[in-house]
Design a protein around this motif. Structure first.
Motif, PDB file in Angstrom:
ATOM      1  N   LYS A  67       0.825  -1.060   0.158  1.00 30.21           N
ATOM      2  CA  LYS A  67      -0.018  -0.068   0.027  1.00 30.21           C
ATOM      3  C   LYS A  67       1.051   1.287  -0.084  1.00 30.21           C
ATOM      4  N   ALA A  68       0.640   2.150  -0.890  1.00 28.84           N
ATOM      5  CA  ALA A  68       1.388   3.256  -1.027  1.00 28.84           C
ATOM      6  C   ALA A  68       1.281   4.172   0.236  1.00 28.84           C
ATOM      7  N   LYS A  69       2.249   4.959   0.695  1.00 28.90           N
ATOM      8  CA  LYS A  69       2.144   5.718   1.899  1.00 28.90           C
ATOM      9  C   LYS A  69       2.232   7.255   1.255  1.00 28.90           C
ATOM     10  N   ASN A  70       1.698   8.063   2.347  1.00 28.03           N
ATOM     11  CA  ASN A  70       1.934   9.521   1.831  1.00 28.03           C
ATOM     12  C   ASN A  70       2.153  10.215   3.314  1.00 28.03           C
ATOM     13  N   VAL A  71       2.875  11.414   3.301  1.00 30.42           N
ATOM     14  CA  VAL A  71       3.043  12.047   4.663  1.00 30.42           C
ATOM     15  C   VAL A  71       2.428  13.326   4.310  1.00 30.42           C
ATOM     16  N   SER A  72       1.271  13.881   5.140  1.00 30.62           N
ATOM     17  CA  SER A  72       0.534  15.180   4.832  1.00 30.62           C
ATOM     18  C   SER A  72       0.681  16.047   6.024  1.00 30.62           C
ATOM     19  N   PHE A  73       0.975  17.269   6.098  1.00 33.71           N
ATOM     20  CA  PHE A  73       0.959  18.275   7.093  1.00 33.71           C
ATOM     21  C   PHE A  73      -0.196  18.606   7.336  1.00 33.71           C
ATOM     22  N   LYS A  74      -1.116  18.557   6.547  1.00 30.84           N
ATOM     23  CA  LYS A  74      -2.439  19.139   7.007  1.00 30.84           C
ATOM     24  C   LYS A  74      -3.207  18.189   7.915  1.00 30.84           C
ATOM     25  N   ASP A  75      -2.984  16.786   7.634  1.00 30.77           N
ATOM     26  CA  ASP A  75      -3.475  15.909   8.571  1.00 30.77           C
ATOM     27  C   ASP A  75      -3.103  16.086  10.051  1.00 30.77           C
ATOM     28  N   VAL A  76      -1.755  16.645  10.082  1.00 32.83           N
ATOM     29  CA  VAL A  76      -1.014  16.853  11.456  1.00 32.83           C
ATOM     30  C   VAL A  76      -1.936  17.893  12.082  1.00 32.83           C
ATOM     31  N   PHE A  77      -1.946  19.112  11.337  1.00 33.45           N
ATOM     32  CA  PHE A  77      -2.688  20.259  11.825  1.00 33.45           C
ATOM     33  C   PHE A  77      -3.989  19.810  12.264  1.00 33.45           C
ATOM     34  N   ALA A  78      -5.026  18.869  11.456  1.00 34.10           N
ATOM     35  CA  ALA A  78      -6.222  18.756  11.881  1.00 34.10           C
ATOM     36  C   ALA A  78      -6.328  17.924  13.146  1.00 34.10           C
ATOM     37  N   ASP A  79      -5.135  16.954  13.210  1.00 32.90           N
ATOM     38  CA  ASP A  79      -5.105  16.069  14.410  1.00 32.90           C
ATOM     39  C   ASP A  79      -5.018  16.816  15.535  1.00 32.90           C
TER      40      ASP A  79
END
Length: 130
Positions: A38-50
């Motif tokens: 499964k391809a992975k992705n890193v997202s800053f937006k998700d850190v901020f939302a979390d």
């Protein structure tokens, strides 16, 4: 007392995020032929939302400012893609990964150029403008 302000630490955090993203993209490309990967992705937006969901707090200098006290040390949130592009269950799209790699490289180079500018300014100040 913070001698250099928050700019250098912000640039450092950006470089950390970019390096993490480059590692994840490299892992995706390296596993292009791995079945059921499964391809992975890193997202800053998700850190901020979390962080926002977990009552993000920060230091306030005025009681009328928004309350944001804690600082997150995350460099990104790792997400897995559920998409499958091939019959063996592999979820890596090589075109997308190459585009992400190029975009991340441009971002990284811009941060490095800005950091070099900051250090050149400091060097100029230390030398007395000579």
């Amino acid at each position: 007392m913070n001698l250099f302000g928050n700019t250098i630490s912000s640039l450092e955090s950006g470089l950390d995020f970019s390096a993490t993203k480059a590692k994840v993209i490299s892992q995706n490309i390296a596993n292009i032929d791995t079945p059921n990967y499964k391809a992975k992705n890193v997202s800053f937006k998700d850190v901020f939302a979390d962080a926002k969901e977990n009552n993000l707090h920060a230091y306030r200098t005025n009681p009328r400012h928004i309350d944001f006290n804690t600082q997150s040390t995350h460099s990104g949130v790792l997400n897995y893609s559920n998409l499958r592009y091939r019959n063996d269950g592999n979820g890596v799209d090589m075109d997308k990964e190459q585009a992400n790699l190029a975009s991340n490289q441009i971002y990284y180079n811009a941060l490095v150029d800005r950091l070099n500018g900051k250090f050149n300014t400091l060097q100029n100040v230390i030398k007395g403008g000579r």
